[in-house]
Design a protein around this motif. Structure first.
Motif, PDB file in Angstrom:
ATOM      1  N   SER A  25       0.820  -1.216   0.000  1.00 26.56           N
ATOM      2  CA  SER A  25       0.000   0.000   0.000  1.00 26.56           C
ATOM      3  C   SER A  25       0.847   1.257   0.000  1.00 26.56           C
ATOM      4  O   SER A  25       0.433   2.297  -0.529  1.00 26.56           O
ATOM      5  CB  SER A  25      -0.930   0.000   1.226  1.00 26.56           C
ATOM      6  N   ASP A  27       2.627   4.737   0.907  1.00 22.89           N
ATOM      7  CA  ASP A  27       2.110   5.953   1.533  1.00 22.89           C
ATOM      8  C   ASP A  27       0.856   6.484   0.845  1.00 22.89           C
ATOM      9  O   ASP A  27       0.368   7.558   1.194  1.00 22.89           O
ATOM     10  CB  ASP A  27       3.195   7.045   1.522  1.00 22.89           C
ATOM     11  N   TRP A  28       0.353   5.758  -0.134  1.00 20.62           N
ATOM     12  CA  TRP A  28      -0.833   6.242  -0.847  1.00 20.62           C
ATOM     13  C   TRP A  28      -2.047   6.188   0.079  1.00 20.62           C
ATOM     14  O   TRP A  28      -2.297   5.189   0.743  1.00 20.62           O
ATOM     15  CB  TRP A  28      -1.101   5.374  -2.083  1.00 20.62           C
ATOM     16  N   THR A  31      -8.326   5.131  -1.216  1.00 21.82           N
ATOM     17  CA  THR A  31      -9.154   5.806  -2.212  1.00 21.82           C
ATOM     18  C   THR A  31     -10.628   5.781  -1.818  1.00 21.82           C
ATOM     19  O   THR A  31     -11.157   4.758  -1.379  1.00 21.82           O
ATOM     20  CB  THR A  31      -9.001   5.151  -3.591  1.00 21.82           C
ATOM     21  N   GLU A  38      -7.062  -0.892  -6.498  1.00 24.36           N
ATOM     22  CA  GLU A  38      -5.996  -0.283  -5.717  1.00 24.36           C
ATOM     23  C   GLU A  38      -6.009  -0.846  -4.292  1.00 24.36           C
ATOM     24  O   GLU A  38      -7.066  -1.137  -3.734  1.00 24.36           O
ATOM     25  CB  GLU A  38      -6.186   1.240  -5.647  1.00 24.36           C
ATOM     26  N   THR A 486       6.184   6.894  -9.882  1.00 21.14           N
ATOM     27  CA  THR A 486       5.977   8.331  -9.806  1.00 21.14           C
ATOM     28  C   THR A 486       7.078   9.026 -10.600  1.00 21.14           C
ATOM     29  O   THR A 486       8.253   8.897 -10.269  1.00 21.14           O
ATOM     30  CB  THR A 486       6.005   8.826  -8.347  1.00 21.14           C
ATOM     31  N   ARG A 512       2.360   5.288 -12.215  1.00 17.08           N
ATOM     32  CA  ARG A 512       1.017   5.561 -11.696  1.00 17.08           C
ATOM     33  C   ARG A 512       0.738   7.064 -11.630  1.00 17.08           C
ATOM     34  O   ARG A 512      -0.392   7.499 -11.760  1.00 17.08           O
ATOM     35  CB  ARG A 512       0.867   4.963 -10.286  1.00 17.08           C
ATOM     36  N   SER A 513       1.778   7.841 -11.403  1.00 14.17           N
ATOM     37  CA  SER A 513       1.634   9.295 -11.329  1.00 14.17           C
ATOM     38  C   SER A 513       2.663   9.927 -12.263  1.00 14.17           C
ATOM     39  O   SER A 513       3.864   9.688 -12.114  1.00 14.17           O
ATOM     40  CB  SER A 513       1.848   9.778  -9.887  1.00 14.17           C
ATOM     41  N   ASN A 545      -2.794   9.264 -12.038  1.00 14.40           N
ATOM     42  CA  ASN A 545      -2.677  10.712 -11.877  1.00 14.40           C
ATOM     43  C   ASN A 545      -1.792  11.270 -12.990  1.00 14.40           C
ATOM     44  O   ASN A 545      -0.645  10.861 -13.118  1.00 14.40           O
ATOM     45  CB  ASN A 545      -2.070  11.065 -10.514  1.00 14.40           C
TER      46      ASN A 545
END
Length: 592
Positions: A25, A27-28, A31, A38, A486, A512-513, A545
């Motif tokens: 998981s 630090d996200w 949701t 996710e 990221t 993902r970002s 994102n």
């Protein structure tokens, strides 16, 4: 009867499974609404055992929700001054209500009440009366609007454990800062962490049980209005002993208030965290060091802006302070390097944030091979020969590296200005910022990644841009980031060919970002649509994102035919909204 077959995962002890779930998981935040693609929601889809274990881990179920609101000054207070009434975005509170309904017991809901700079019509907003009914479910609250003491009825914040009061500067007046009072938020018997922006200690003189506070953050500096030092002095002389349970304190204050706080009879002996930032006019380190001698259990220490670089505070190192349990150190350039070096050598630091020269950087690393997280502001080394011919420095545990680099005008990047000796095989996160408008050390950065054989999960590059990248440079960089989830390369403009490869999934397969720059809006929309369509075809959309910057002020003959002279805000927003609605992702775009 056929015996049940136990798979390998059935044999994993629950505590090991919990740790695996925490790593997955990361630090996200959780949701909301639930997204079964996710974590942690995904973990509960595997089997009932995984669902039970995952829902028992409170750290997985913290959700962060931003509630947008507006203050309307419509009625006067008893003193004749106006007090605000509020309207809040209904959509924001729909998310809060949804979180309350689906999160398991023991979950944490963190809300930031932020100012909305767009109008909130009554049809799409709710009143203060309707909003407060959700607050008993909230554990963390950050309030950034003007204050009205009548908004929160008694008991509405009874569950609050962490409270931050820092109104947006746009709405602040001097009276607001002087009168900020946590009493305006009603009794909060469970409050343990308080962060407040204020000019006077009225909030601490109120009904808050100071003996319960474990963490206190004070910001008392405002560029327009002065601090009332006499009120603060009276407060700390009379109430300092009440902070009996305080373990962490962070202060942003001018030098006079810093001296008052250092003289206070606070429980220095039990502090584990002490952060101090001032206005650059502290004349001596002696009062500070005397207090640090009492704080032998410190694990986190941050000191910055205590004095100017040209006039460092008076310091004698004949009896340096030793902090044997120190794990995290942040020290500005005004802290003598001999003192920083002593703290490093006398402790087992894991995280370090300092401003030093490149040669001192190498000296520090050779003493701290166990570092896990490093942030350095580096100035070029004048000793080029030693930088080139010294042996490499391997940091086997380093996972996060942040570098702020600078070049003198007219110089090029070289081993004297970039840490070419560093090797970090476990590096996961890399951030490089170039100050003073210099070019980006792209080749040195790629060499650092490849030399370390690092499997980066995050990279951020900041410099004066945007700057077009040649296709071979882009592909070399993005190939080095094949494991990254990221990626922020907003100052690089990627070519057509590179964007096509990204859209087909050949580059950045795990991202993902993503933050990037392109030549045109048409390029951006086409690239993102193709990439998301590709991922949808593969069964799962990983890219969640996206932030795009359109280099509308630049001209390239290769894309001239794609440019849209009639590009307007509505066109941009419509294209972005279509992406968001079709694929269920966060997407934003801006022109640079």
């Amino acid at each position: 009867m056929i015996p049940a077959v136990c798979g390998p995962f059935d044999c994993i002890p629950p505590e090991i499974l919990c740790r695996i779930f925490e790593l997955v998981s990361g630090d996200w935040p959780c949701t909301i609404p639930p997204d079964v693609r996710e974590p942690p929601w995904l973990l509960g889809q595997v089997c009932s055992h995984w669902r039970k274990v995952s829902r028992s881990i409170q750290s997985l179920w913290k959700t962060q929700i931003i509630v947008f609101g507006q203050a309307h000054y419509t009625f006067p207070s008893a003193s004749g001054s106006k007090l605000p009434d509020y309207r809040f975005s209904k959509r924001s509170f729909d998310a809060v209500e949804g979180a309350i309904g689906v999160l398991p017991p023991g979950s944490r809901i963190a809300i930031e009440v932020a100012p909305s700079f767009e109008s909130l019509p009554e049809s799409d907003s709710i009143s203060s009366h309707d909003a407060v009914k959700f607050l008993p479910h909230v554990q963390e609250l950050r309030w950034r609007l003007p204050l009205n003491p009548a908004i929160f009825p008694p008991g509405s914040l009874a569950e609050i454990e962490q409270l931050s009061i820092d109104p947006h500067p746009t709405f602040l007046t001097q009276n607001d800062l002087a009168a900020l009072s946590a009493d305006q938020f009603g009794p909060s018997p469970r409050l343990q962490k308080l962060n407040i922006l204020t000019l006077a200690p009225h909030f601490l003189s109120s009904g808050i049980p100071l003996s319960r506070l474990r963490c206190l953050k004070l910001d008392t500096i405002h560029r327009l209005w002065p601090t009332d030092h006499s009120v603060w002095r009276d407060f700390f002389m009379s109430r300092a002993n009440d902070f009996s349970n305080l373990h962490e304190i962070s202060v942003v204050a001018d030098s006079k208030l810093v001296e008052i706080i250092l003289q206070a009879n606070l429980p220095w002996h039990q502090f584990t965290l002490f952060n101090l930032a001032s206005d650059g006019s502290l004349t001596s380190l002696s009062p500070l060091l005397d207090r640090l001698r009492l704080s032998t259990h410190l694990t986190n220490l941050g000191l910055s802006k205590l004095s100017t670089k040209h006039e460092p505070p008076h310091y004698r190192d004949d009896n340096p302070v030793t902090l044997p349990f120190l794990q995290t150190l942040e020290a500005g350039s005004d802290i003598p390097f001999s003192l920083v070096k002593h703290w490093i050598s006398s402790s087992n630091l894991l995280c370090l944030d300092v401003e030093i020269s490149l040669s001192n950087f190498y000296s520090v690393l050779r003493q701290s091979l166990h570092l896990m997280k490093v942030t350095f502001s580096l100035s070029p080394s004048t000793d080029l020969i030693s930088s080139v011919y010294s042996p490499s420095i391997v940091l086997p545990y380093l996972t996060h590296l942040s570098l702020s680099l600078s070049l003198q005008q007219g110089q090029e990047w070289s081993p004297a200005s970039f840490p070419t000796l560093l090797i970090a095989p476990d590096l996961l996160s890399l951030e490089i910022c170039v100050e003073d408008g210099g070019s980006f050390p792209l080749n040195f950065t790629i060499d650092l990644i490849n030399r370390s054989r690092a499997r980066l999960s995050s990279i951020e590059c900041y410099f004066k841009g945007p700057t077009p990248l040649e296709p071979n440079e882009s592909i070399t960089l993005l190939n080095a980031l094949e494991n990254a989830d990221t990626v922020n390369i907003s100052n690089f403009i990627l070519s057509h060919a590179v964007l096509d490869s990204f859209a087909k999934g050949d580059l950045l397969p795990r991202v993902r970002s993503l933050t990037l720059s392109v030549w045109t809006l048409k390029q951006f929309v086409s690239t993102i649509n193709k990439r998301l369509s590709y991922e949808e075809t593969c069964g799962s959309i990983r890219l969640r994102n996206i932030v795009g910057f359109v280099a509308d002020d630049f001209y390239d003959e290769n894309v001239a035919d794609d440019r849209d002279p009639d590009l307007d805000h509505l066109t941009v927003m419509t294209a972005v909204q279509e992406i968001k609605e079709r694929y269920g992702v966060e997407c934003d775009i801006d022109c640079v």
